[in-house]
Design a protein around this motif. Structure first.
Motif, PDB file in Angstrom:
ATOM      1  N   THR A   1     -10.945  62.803  50.727  1.00  0.00           N
ATOM      2  CA  THR A   1      -9.825  63.039  51.638  1.00  0.00           C
ATOM      3  C   THR A   1      -8.673  62.112  51.272  1.00  0.00           C
ATOM      4  N   LEU A   2      -7.487  62.687  51.153  1.00  0.00           N
ATOM      5  CA  LEU A   2      -6.270  61.922  50.898  1.00  0.00           C
ATOM      6  C   LEU A   2      -5.317  62.147  52.065  1.00  0.00           C
ATOM      7  N   ALA A   3      -4.803  61.052  52.638  1.00  0.00           N
ATOM      8  CA  ALA A   3      -3.974  61.157  53.843  1.00  0.00           C
ATOM      9  C   ALA A   3      -2.730  60.292  53.715  1.00  0.00           C
ATOM     10  N   LEU A   4      -1.688  60.723  54.407  1.00  0.00           N
ATOM     11  CA  LEU A   4      -0.472  59.921  54.578  1.00  0.00           C
ATOM     12  C   LEU A   4      -0.323  59.646  56.061  1.00  0.00           C
ATOM     13  N   ASN A   5      -0.385  58.378  56.446  1.00  0.00           N
ATOM     14  CA  ASN A   5      -0.285  57.975  57.848  1.00  0.00           C
ATOM     15  C   ASN A   5       1.054  57.286  58.096  1.00  0.00           C
ATOM     16  N   SER A   6       1.630  57.526  59.266  1.00  0.00           N
ATOM     17  CA  SER A   6       2.896  56.884  59.610  1.00  0.00           C
ATOM     18  C   SER A   6       2.881  56.453  61.072  1.00  0.00           C
ATOM     19  N   GLN A   7       3.679  55.425  61.372  1.00  0.00           N
ATOM     20  CA  GLN A   7       3.745  54.871  62.725  1.00  0.00           C
ATOM     21  C   GLN A   7       5.162  54.376  63.000  1.00  0.00           C
ATOM     22  N   MET A   8       5.697  54.742  64.192  1.00  0.00           N
ATOM     23  CA  MET A   8       7.076  54.411  64.554  1.00  0.00           C
ATOM     24  C   MET A   8       7.123  53.962  66.009  1.00  0.00           C
ATOM     25  N   TYR A   9       8.113  53.128  66.347  1.00  0.00           N
ATOM     26  CA  TYR A   9       8.299  52.627  67.703  1.00  0.00           C
ATOM     27  C   TYR A   9       9.647  53.091  68.238  1.00  0.00           C
TER      28      TYR A   9
ATOM     29  N   ARG B   1       5.087  54.441  71.248  1.00  0.00           N
ATOM     30  CA  ARG B   1       4.653  54.364  69.854  1.00  0.00           C
ATOM     31  C   ARG B   1       4.206  55.739  69.384  1.00  0.00           C
ATOM     32  N   GLU B   2       4.668  56.141  68.214  1.00  0.00           N
ATOM     33  CA  GLU B   2       4.347  57.466  67.678  1.00  0.00           C
ATOM     34  C   GLU B   2       3.597  57.318  66.363  1.00  0.00           C
ATOM     35  N   ARG B   3       2.570  58.153  66.189  1.00  0.00           N
ATOM     36  CA  ARG B   3       1.871  58.255  64.911  1.00  0.00           C
ATOM     37  C   ARG B   3       1.906  59.700  64.439  1.00  0.00           C
ATOM     38  N   PHE B   4       2.095  59.885  63.138  1.00  0.00           N
ATOM     39  CA  PHE B   4       2.031  61.226  62.552  1.00  0.00           C
ATOM     40  C   PHE B   4       1.243  61.121  61.255  1.00  0.00           C
ATOM     41  N   ASP B   5       0.081  61.782  61.227  1.00  0.00           N
ATOM     42  CA  ASP B   5      -0.819  61.733  60.073  1.00  0.00           C
ATOM     43  C   ASP B   5      -1.035  63.140  59.531  1.00  0.00           C
ATOM     44  N   ILE B   6      -1.040  63.259  58.214  1.00  0.00           N
ATOM     45  CA  ILE B   6      -1.430  64.516  57.572  1.00  0.00           C
ATOM     46  C   ILE B   6      -2.470  64.192  56.511  1.00  0.00           C
ATOM     47  N   SER B   7      -3.428  65.088  56.325  1.00  0.00           N
ATOM     48  CA  SER B   7      -4.497  64.832  55.354  1.00  0.00           C
ATOM     49  C   SER B   7      -5.009  66.133  54.764  1.00  0.00           C
ATOM     50  N   GLY B   8      -5.554  66.029  53.565  1.00  0.00           N
ATOM     51  CA  GLY B   8      -6.194  67.154  52.908  1.00  0.00           C
ATOM     52  C   GLY B   8      -7.518  66.717  52.312  1.00  0.00           C
ATOM     53  N   SER B   9      -8.524  67.607  52.337  1.00  0.00           N
ATOM     54  CA  SER B   9      -9.862  67.280  51.846  1.00  0.00           C
ATOM     55  C   SER B   9     -10.380  68.381  50.929  1.00  0.00           C
TER      56      SER B   9
ATOM     57  N   SER C   1      -9.679  71.709  53.201  1.00  0.00           N
ATOM     58  CA  SER C   1      -9.184  71.628  54.572  1.00  0.00           C
ATOM     59  C   SER C   1      -7.882  70.841  54.627  1.00  0.00           C
ATOM     60  N   PHE C   2      -7.119  71.108  55.674  1.00  0.00           N
ATOM     61  CA  PHE C   2      -5.857  70.398  55.931  1.00  0.00           C
ATOM     62  C   PHE C   2      -5.793  70.100  57.420  1.00  0.00           C
ATOM     63  N   SER C   3      -5.288  68.929  57.779  1.00  0.00           N
ATOM     64  CA  SER C   3      -5.150  68.593  59.193  1.00  0.00           C
ATOM     65  C   SER C   3      -3.865  67.799  59.418  1.00  0.00           C
ATOM     66  N   ALA C   4      -3.321  67.925  60.623  1.00  0.00           N
ATOM     67  CA  ALA C   4      -2.130  67.181  61.032  1.00  0.00           C
ATOM     68  C   ALA C   4      -2.338  66.698  62.454  1.00  0.00           C
ATOM     69  N   ASP C   5      -1.866  65.480  62.726  1.00  0.00           N
ATOM     70  CA  ASP C   5      -2.045  64.874  64.041  1.00  0.00           C
ATOM     71  C   ASP C   5      -0.764  64.143  64.422  1.00  0.00           C
ATOM     72  N   LEU C   6      -0.171  64.568  65.540  1.00  0.00           N
ATOM     73  CA  LEU C   6       0.997  63.900  66.102  1.00  0.00           C
ATOM     74  C   LEU C   6       0.558  63.241  67.401  1.00  0.00           C
ATOM     75  N   ALA C   7       0.678  61.914  67.474  1.00  0.00           N
ATOM     76  CA  ALA C   7       0.159  61.172  68.623  1.00  0.00           C
ATOM     77  C   ALA C   7       1.245  60.292  69.222  1.00  0.00           C
ATOM     78  N   PHE C   8       1.163  60.103  70.552  1.00  0.00           N
ATOM     79  CA  PHE C   8       2.094  59.256  71.278  1.00  0.00           C
ATOM     80  C   PHE C   8       1.313  58.303  72.166  1.00  0.00           C
ATOM     81  N   GLU C   9       1.819  57.069  72.264  1.00  0.00           N
ATOM     82  CA  GLU C   9       1.271  56.074  73.188  1.00  0.00           C
ATOM     83  C   GLU C   9       2.435  55.464  73.976  1.00  0.00           C
ATOM     84  N   TYR C  10       2.302  55.460  75.294  1.00  0.00           N
ATOM     85  CA  TYR C  10       3.350  54.914  76.153  1.00  0.00           C
ATOM     86  C   TYR C  10       2.837  53.650  76.831  1.00  0.00           C
ATOM     87  N   SER C  11       3.522  52.530  76.615  1.00  0.00           N
ATOM     88  CA  SER C  11       3.118  51.247  77.179  1.00  0.00           C
ATOM     89  C   SER C  11       3.562  51.164  78.636  1.00  0.00           C
TER      90      SER C  11
END
Length: 330
Positions: free
Chosen positions: A174-182, A192-200, A228-238
Motif C-alpha cells: 500500500t502506498l499512501a499520501l497523507n496530509s494534515q491542515m489547521y 484540524r483537517e486530514r485528507f488521505d489517499i491510498s492505493g494497494s 484497491s483505492f481509498s480516500a478519507d477526509l476527516a475533521f476534528e473540532y477542538s
C-alpha cells in the motif's frame, strides 16, 4: 472676507475629521462591544486523531506511539470482533516506522463461529514527512506512507469453520499520501483537517480447500485480490483543550478478485473427477462515515469512542462498526 473662506473651510474640515474619530475611539472602549476573539494556540489543543484517517506527522526520534483499537464489525448474521494496534517508533528526523498486528474472532448466527481468537495479517509501515504546517501558512503537513501486509492470518484449509479465516493469503503493498491542515474558526477554536489517499495491490495467493475466497474442500488453485483505492477526509473540532469532536468521510474501490484452479468432485457412481474453477468477485465500491468523540487526559494520552458506518454501494454489504481506541505517545 472672501480670502478667509478657505481657512474657515479647512478648519471646519479638521473639526469634522476629529469629530469623526471620536465615535471610533468611544466604540473601541465601549463595554457593549465584544473584544476581538483570541485564536486558540496549537499547544492548547490536544488530540488523539479521528477514528480512521492516518496522521501525516512523524514521531520525534526515539519516541513511541502505542494505539490499540477494539471493534466489532456488525453485518447481517455476523459479528467480527477484532483488535488492531498501531505500534510506531520515530527512527530519524521525519521518519517513523512500525507494525500493526491484528487479532480477530468471527461470530456467525447460521453456522460455526471461530474456534478461538486468531491472529490476522501483520502490516509493516514506514512514513516519511515531506512538509510541516506552520501557523499562517497555507502549506499542510504532508507525508508518504508505505505499508507491506504479510499473510500471517489463516485464509485456507479452514474445513468446517470458514469463520476461522482472518487473512487474505497474499502479500499486499500500500502506498499512501497523507496530509494534515489547521484552520481557526470564527470563535477562535481550531479545526484540524486530514485528507488521505491510498492505493494497494496484492500478489497471488495459493489456495487449498475451504477458504475466505468461497472455495470448497476439493479446491486447489490460486487467488489474486484486485487492486484497491481509498480516500478519507476527516475533521476534528477542538471543543475544549481535552474534548474533541471528529468525523471521517470515506470512499473505497476494489477491483475484481479472480480465483482459478480445479475442484476434485465425486460423480454419482462415486468416482472422482476434476472440474475447472474460475471465480470472479466483481468490482465493488463503498461509502462511509465515522463520527467519534475524543477525550485527552494530557497531550500524550487520550481515548476515542466512535462508530464507522458503511452505507454499502456497488457490490458491498453495509456494516456498522463501534470502536474504542487508546492513544499513548512517549
Amino acid at each position: 472676507m472672501t480670502r478667509c473662506r478657505p481657512a474657515w473651510l479647512f478648519l471646519l474640515l479638521c473639526l469634522l475629521c476629529n469629530g469623526a474619530l471620536v465615535p471610533r475611539a468611544i466604540a473601541q472602549t465601549d463595554p457593549s462591544v465584544p473584544p476581538p476573539v483570541a485564536n486558540q494556540s496549537m499547544s492548547d489543543a490536544w488530540w488523539t486523531g479521528p477514528m480512521l484517517a492516518n496522521s501525516a506527522e512523524t514521531l520525534p526520534p526515539g519516541h513511541f506511539l502505542f494505539e490499540p483499537y477494539l471493534y466489532d464489525i456488525r453485518s447481517p448474521g455476523n459479528d467480527s470482533f477484532g483488535s488492531r494496534t498501531y505500534i510506531l517508533y520515530g527512527l530519524a528526523d521525519r521518519l517513523s516506522i512500525g507494525l500493526i498486528p491484528v487479532f480477530g474472532y468471527n461470530r456467525v448466527n447460521n453456522g460455526h463461529s471461530s474456534a478461538s481468537i486468531g491472529f490476522g495479517d501483520l502490516t509493516l509501515q514506514a512514513q516519511y514527512r515531506l512538509t510541516e504546517f506552520q501557523p499562517g501558512s497555507r502549506i499542510p503537513t504532508t507525508a508518504i506512507m508505505l505499508q507491506e501486509t504479510l499473510p500471517t492470518g489463516r485464509y485456507d484449509q479452514l474445513g468446517s469453520r470458514p469463520s476461522d479465516g482472518l487473512g487474505g493469503g497474499a502479500y499486499t503493498t500500500t502506498l499512501a499520501l497523507n496530509s494534515q491542515m489547521y484552520f481557526w474558526m470564527p470563535n477562535g477554536r481550531i479545526l484540524r483537517e486530514r485528507f488521505d489517499i491510498s492505493g494497494s495491490f496484492s500478489r497471488t495467493a495459493n489456495v487449498e480447500g475451504v477458504s475466505v475466497y468461497g472455495t470448497d474442500s476439493g479446491f486447489r488453485g490460486t487467488a489474486r485480490p484486485g487492486r484497491s483505492f481509498s480516500a478519507d477526509l476527516a475533521f476534528e473540532y477542538s471543543v475544549t483543550q481535552r474534548w474533541v469532536l471528529a468525523l471521517d468521510l470515506t470512499y473505497s474501490y476494489n477491483s475484481n478478485t479472480r480465483v482459478n484452479g480445479v475442484d476434485l468432485l465425486s460423480s454419482p457412481n462415486g468416482l472422482p473427477y476434476v472440474q475447472n474453477v474460475a471465480l470472479s468477485s466483481g468490482a465493488s465500491e463503498a461509502y462511509g462515515v465515522a463520527p467519534a468523540i475524543e477525550y485527552n487526559w494530557t497531550p500524550r494520552i487520550g481515548v476515542l469512542l466512535g462508530t464507522r458506518i458503511i452505507f454499502g454501494g456497488h457490490n458491498t454489504v453495509g456494516t456498522v462498526t463501534p470502536a474504542i481506541a487508546l492513544n499513548y505517545v512517549y
